[in-house]
Design a protein around this motif. Structure first.
Motif, PDB file in Angstrom:
ATOM      1  N   ASP A 155       0.696  -1.187  -0.184  1.00  0.00           N
ATOM      2  CA  ASP A 155      -0.017   0.152   0.031  1.00  0.00           C
ATOM      3  C   ASP A 155       0.783   1.248  -0.023  1.00  0.00           C
ATOM      4  OD1 ASP A 155      -1.562   2.155   0.593  1.00  0.00           O
ATOM      5  OD2 ASP A 155      -2.942   0.956   1.721  1.00  0.00           O
ATOM      6  N   TYR A 156       0.767   2.160  -0.899  1.00  0.00           N
ATOM      7  CA  TYR A 156       1.713   3.156  -1.155  1.00  0.00           C
ATOM      8  C   TYR A 156       0.981   4.537  -0.770  1.00  0.00           C
ATOM      9  CZ  TYR A 156       5.082   0.458  -4.253  1.00  0.00           C
ATOM     10  OH  TYR A 156       5.933  -0.349  -4.657  1.00  0.00           O
ATOM     11  N   LEU A 208       0.500  -5.926 -10.436  1.00  0.00           N
ATOM     12  CA  LEU A 208      -0.872  -5.634 -10.877  1.00  0.00           C
ATOM     13  C   LEU A 208      -0.892  -4.432  -9.771  1.00  0.00           C
ATOM     14  CD1 LEU A 208      -3.549  -6.192 -12.031  1.00  0.00           C
ATOM     15  CD2 LEU A 208      -3.987  -7.552 -10.270  1.00  0.00           C
ATOM     16  N   VAL A 209      -1.853  -3.201 -10.563  1.00  0.00           N
ATOM     17  CA  VAL A 209      -1.973  -2.135  -9.924  1.00  0.00           C
ATOM     18  C   VAL A 209      -3.547  -2.414  -9.567  1.00  0.00           C
ATOM     19  CG1 VAL A 209      -2.472   0.439  -9.936  1.00  0.00           C
ATOM     20  CG2 VAL A 209      -0.526  -0.610 -11.327  1.00  0.00           C
ATOM     21  N   SER A 210      -3.681  -2.728  -8.205  1.00  0.00           N
ATOM     22  CA  SER A 210      -5.118  -3.303  -7.837  1.00  0.00           C
ATOM     23  C   SER A 210      -6.048  -2.040  -7.277  1.00  0.00           C
ATOM     24  CB  SER A 210      -4.826  -4.314  -6.582  1.00  0.00           C
ATOM     25  OG  SER A 210      -3.730  -3.880  -5.601  1.00  0.00           O
ATOM     26  N   ARG A 211      -5.332  -1.068  -7.060  1.00  0.00           N
ATOM     27  CA  ARG A 211      -5.965  -0.081  -6.671  1.00  0.00           C
ATOM     28  C   ARG A 211      -5.556   1.411  -6.754  1.00  0.00           C
ATOM     29  NH1 ARG A 211      -5.632   2.573  -1.700  1.00  0.00           N
ATOM     30  NH2 ARG A 211      -4.590   0.734  -1.068  1.00  0.00           N
ATOM     31  N   GLY A 212      -6.184   2.381  -7.225  1.00  0.00           N
ATOM     32  CA  GLY A 212      -5.771   3.608  -7.683  1.00  0.00           C
ATOM     33  C   GLY A 212      -4.938   3.829  -8.783  1.00  0.00           C
ATOM     34  N   ARG A 213      -4.543   5.142  -8.853  1.00  0.00           N
ATOM     35  CA  ARG A 213      -3.599   5.444  -9.925  1.00  0.00           C
ATOM     36  C   ARG A 213      -2.305   6.018  -9.638  1.00  0.00           C
ATOM     37  NH1 ARG A 213      -6.431   9.958 -12.969  1.00  0.00           N
ATOM     38  NH2 ARG A 213      -6.693  10.861 -10.881  1.00  0.00           N
ATOM     39  N   ASN A 255      -5.926  -2.077 -12.416  1.00  0.00           N
ATOM     40  CA  ASN A 255      -6.050  -3.318 -13.356  1.00  0.00           C
ATOM     41  C   ASN A 255      -4.883  -3.252 -14.290  1.00  0.00           C
ATOM     42  OD1 ASN A 255      -8.226  -4.082 -11.795  1.00  0.00           O
ATOM     43  ND2 ASN A 255      -9.743  -3.643 -13.270  1.00  0.00           N
ATOM     44  N   THR A 256      -3.919  -2.580 -14.321  1.00  0.00           N
ATOM     45  CA  THR A 256      -2.989  -2.405 -15.270  1.00  0.00           C
ATOM     46  C   THR A 256      -1.740  -3.169 -14.784  1.00  0.00           C
ATOM     47  OG1 THR A 256      -3.179  -0.167 -15.972  1.00  0.00           O
ATOM     48  CG2 THR A 256      -0.960  -0.921 -16.276  1.00  0.00           C
ATOM     49  N   ARG A 289       5.095   7.171  -8.628  1.00  0.00           N
ATOM     50  CA  ARG A 289       4.869   8.534  -8.093  1.00  0.00           C
ATOM     51  C   ARG A 289       3.495   8.757  -7.665  1.00  0.00           C
ATOM     52  NH1 ARG A 289       5.096  13.346 -11.138  1.00  0.00           N
ATOM     53  NH2 ARG A 289       5.936  12.223 -12.771  1.00  0.00           N
ATOM     54  N   GLN A 290       2.746   9.189  -6.724  1.00  0.00           N
ATOM     55  CA  GLN A 290       1.503   9.498  -6.481  1.00  0.00           C
ATOM     56  C   GLN A 290       1.014  10.539  -7.500  1.00  0.00           C
ATOM     57  OE1 GLN A 290       1.802  10.003  -2.227  1.00  0.00           O
ATOM     58  NE2 GLN A 290      -0.125   8.596  -2.100  1.00  0.00           N
ATOM     59  N   ILE A 291      -0.315  10.648  -7.683  1.00  0.00           N
ATOM     60  CA  ILE A 291      -0.978  11.516  -8.308  1.00  0.00           C
ATOM     61  C   ILE A 291      -1.786  12.280  -7.421  1.00  0.00           C
ATOM     62  CG2 ILE A 291      -2.923  12.045 -10.101  1.00  0.00           C
ATOM     63  CD1 ILE A 291      -2.219   9.567 -11.403  1.00  0.00           C
ATOM     64  N   ALA A 292      -1.530  13.703  -7.148  1.00  0.00           N
ATOM     65  CA  ALA A 292      -1.934  14.527  -6.035  1.00  0.00           C
ATOM     66  C   ALA A 292      -1.907  13.658  -4.630  1.00  0.00           C
ATOM     67  CB  ALA A 292      -3.223  15.009  -6.316  1.00  0.00           C
ATOM     68  N   ARG A 293      -2.927  13.419  -3.886  1.00  0.00           N
ATOM     69  CA  ARG A 293      -2.853  12.914  -2.691  1.00  0.00           C
ATOM     70  C   ARG A 293      -3.591  11.336  -2.937  1.00  0.00           C
ATOM     71  NH1 ARG A 293      -1.960  16.040   1.501  1.00  0.00           N
ATOM     72  NH2 ARG A 293      -1.684  18.223   1.320  1.00  0.00           N
ATOM     73  N   GLU A 294      -3.737  10.974  -4.165  1.00  0.00           N
ATOM     74  CA  GLU A 294      -4.304   9.598  -4.445  1.00  0.00           C
ATOM     75  C   GLU A 294      -3.267   8.277  -3.738  1.00  0.00           C
ATOM     76  OE1 GLU A 294      -5.864   8.365  -8.035  1.00  0.00           O
ATOM     77  OE2 GLU A 294      -6.223  10.598  -8.500  1.00  0.00           O
ATOM     78  N   SER A 295      -3.654   7.440  -3.078  1.00  0.00           N
ATOM     79  CA  SER A 295      -3.264   6.343  -2.873  1.00  0.00           C
ATOM     80  C   SER A 295      -3.313   5.034  -3.823  1.00  0.00           C
ATOM     81  CB  SER A 295      -3.442   5.690  -1.195  1.00  0.00           C
ATOM     82  OG  SER A 295      -4.691   5.498  -1.326  1.00  0.00           O
ATOM     83  N   PHE A 296      -2.284   4.362  -3.793  1.00  0.00           N
ATOM     84  CA  PHE A 296      -2.216   3.174  -4.661  1.00  0.00           C
ATOM     85  C   PHE A 296      -1.860   1.800  -4.114  1.00  0.00           C
ATOM     86  CE2 PHE A 296       1.307   5.588  -5.820  1.00  0.00           C
ATOM     87  CZ  PHE A 296       2.241   4.555  -5.780  1.00  0.00           C
ATOM     88  N   GLU A 297      -2.334   0.725  -4.502  1.00  0.00           N
ATOM     89  CA  GLU A 297      -1.921  -0.554  -4.178  1.00  0.00           C
ATOM     90  C   GLU A 297      -1.259  -1.385  -5.246  1.00  0.00           C
ATOM     91  OE1 GLU A 297      -3.865  -3.675  -1.053  1.00  0.00           O
ATOM     92  OE2 GLU A 297      -4.627  -3.960  -3.281  1.00  0.00           O
ATOM     93  N   HIS A 298      -0.360  -2.315  -4.926  1.00  0.00           N
ATOM     94  CA  HIS A 298       0.266  -2.971  -5.842  1.00  0.00           C
ATOM     95  C   HIS A 298       0.340  -4.731  -5.298  1.00  0.00           C
ATOM     96  CE1 HIS A 298       3.232  -0.145  -8.056  1.00  0.00           C
ATOM     97  NE2 HIS A 298       2.160   0.011  -8.346  1.00  0.00           N
ATOM     98  N   ILE A 299      -0.050  -5.431  -6.099  1.00  0.00           N
ATOM     99  CA  ILE A 299       0.061  -6.875  -5.875  1.00  0.00           C
ATOM    100  C   ILE A 299       1.213  -7.437  -6.659  1.00  0.00           C
ATOM    101  CG2 ILE A 299      -0.901  -9.085  -5.698  1.00  0.00           C
ATOM    102  CD1 ILE A 299      -3.905  -7.628  -5.581  1.00  0.00           C
ATOM    103  N   GLY A 300       2.369  -7.686  -6.239  1.00  0.00           N
ATOM    104  CA  GLY A 300       3.260  -7.782  -7.054  1.00  0.00           C
ATOM    105  C   GLY A 300       4.244  -9.295  -6.626  1.00  0.00           C
ATOM    106  N   LEU A 301       5.049  -9.691  -7.743  1.00  0.00           N
ATOM    107  CA  LEU A 301       5.909 -10.843  -7.749  1.00  0.00           C
ATOM    108  C   LEU A 301       7.275 -10.368  -8.073  1.00  0.00           C
ATOM    109  CD1 LEU A 301       3.712 -13.186  -9.483  1.00  0.00           C
ATOM    110  CD2 LEU A 301       4.256 -13.452  -7.178  1.00  0.00           C
TER     111      LEU A 301
END
Length: 313
Positions: A26-27, A44-49, A65-66, A79-91
């Protein structure tokens, strides 16, 4: 019994898969930081941009979903867009040869893609059903990594998932191609998806847009410009053509044929068929059978007449 080990053979060497990490990040509070990995990274970008910066001067906006593939040694940052948070599911993993050296070739080369068409960082949008598959398989892999007795099972399951997703990264990113080639490529890809999926009732332009990472309006305009009719009209036409074939060549019930042609509702199927051909599916089948019987009988009479004329002195 010694557990089985999975090797791949490439560049004249054998490589074993070794896991580095598998998890979610969670970023929300992570600062942007330039870095690189000596290993392969599938995200996999599972949440946010967010922005994906790479090559010191390139930046792309990445959405939910990218799927992102990062080959070894590729410098990048998220790098975040404004104050948006994002999550990665990674390997994160590596291929290690029998001398303990880590492989550094672009992952796309496993599919025979020339090295010049293998970007260090590639990304694509996944359709919803592949996103769900990735999430489920990732959860299974995380559990397996915590159990030593399932190490070999992890390798096989991981490689199966990886190989099924690798086809999305077979060529250079669309944004690196000339605009006229991009448009032609997109329309061809739309046609291929249509031919492969038109019998699926859930298939639509929305799914195509998710698969190709473009908006529905943009794809519809490109398609109409090339063919002179919309993608939806082409989809309906393909389904109607299949319906004609099944009505004429099989004895299946109308509701069964409706489902086999991509219609979830038999009443909607009948309405579309009536609009397209000016006749109901049942009437169409009856007419085709009557015509077949007529020509079959007429043909037999002609054959008999011809055989008699030949046999007469």
């Amino acid at each position: 019994m010694k557990p089985a080990t999975l090797f791949i053979s490439y560049h004249g060497k054998r490589f074993q898969i070794q896991a580095v990490t598998c998890g979610r990040v969670d970023y929300s509070h992570y600062p942007a930081l330039w870095h690189d990995h000596p290993v392969y990274h599938l995200i996999l970008v599972s949440r946010g941009r967010h922005y994906l910066d790479y090559d010191d001067q390139r930046s792309e906006q990445i959405g939910t979903n990218t799927l992102i593939l990062i080959n070894p040694g590729a410098k990048h940052q998220f790098r975040q867009i404004a104050r948006e948070s994002f999550e990665h599911i990674g390997l994160l993993w590596c291929f290690v040869d029998e001398e303990g050296n880590k492989a550094k070739f672009p992952l796309q080369e496993l599919l025979g893609v020339p090295a010049e068409n293998c970007p260090a960082i590639a990304q694509c949008r996944l359709p919803s059903y592949e996103v769900q598959k990735y999430r489920e398989e990732h959860n299974v892999l995380m559990k397996m990594l915590n159990r030593i007795d399932e190490e070999s099972c992890w390798q096989f399951k991981f490689f199966s998932l990886l190989y099924s997703l690798l086809e999305h990264f077979q060529g250079p990113p669309l944004q690196e191609q000339p605009a006229e080639i991009r448009q032609e490529h997109l329309v061809d890809a739309m046609e291929q998806l249509l031919l492969k999926n038109f019998v699926n009732p859930a298939f639509s332009l929305t799914e195509v847009a998710e698969k190709l990472g473009r908006s529905s309006n943009y794809l519809s305009a490109r398609y109409s410009r090339k063919f002179g009719f919309t993608f939806s009209e082409s989809l309906r036409r393909k389904r109607m053509e299949r319906a004609q074939t099944l009505l004429h060549a099989t004895d299946e019930q109308i509701q069964v044929i409706a489902g086999q042609c991509g219609f979830s509702s038999v009443s909607y199927f009948c309405r579309c068929f009536q609009q397209e051909f000016g006749i109901s599916p049942l009437s169409y089948r009856q007419q085709k059978r009557e015509l077949s019987e007529y020509f079959h009988t007429h043909y037999k009479k002609v054959i008999l007449a011809d055989s008699r004329s030949v046999s007469e002195p």
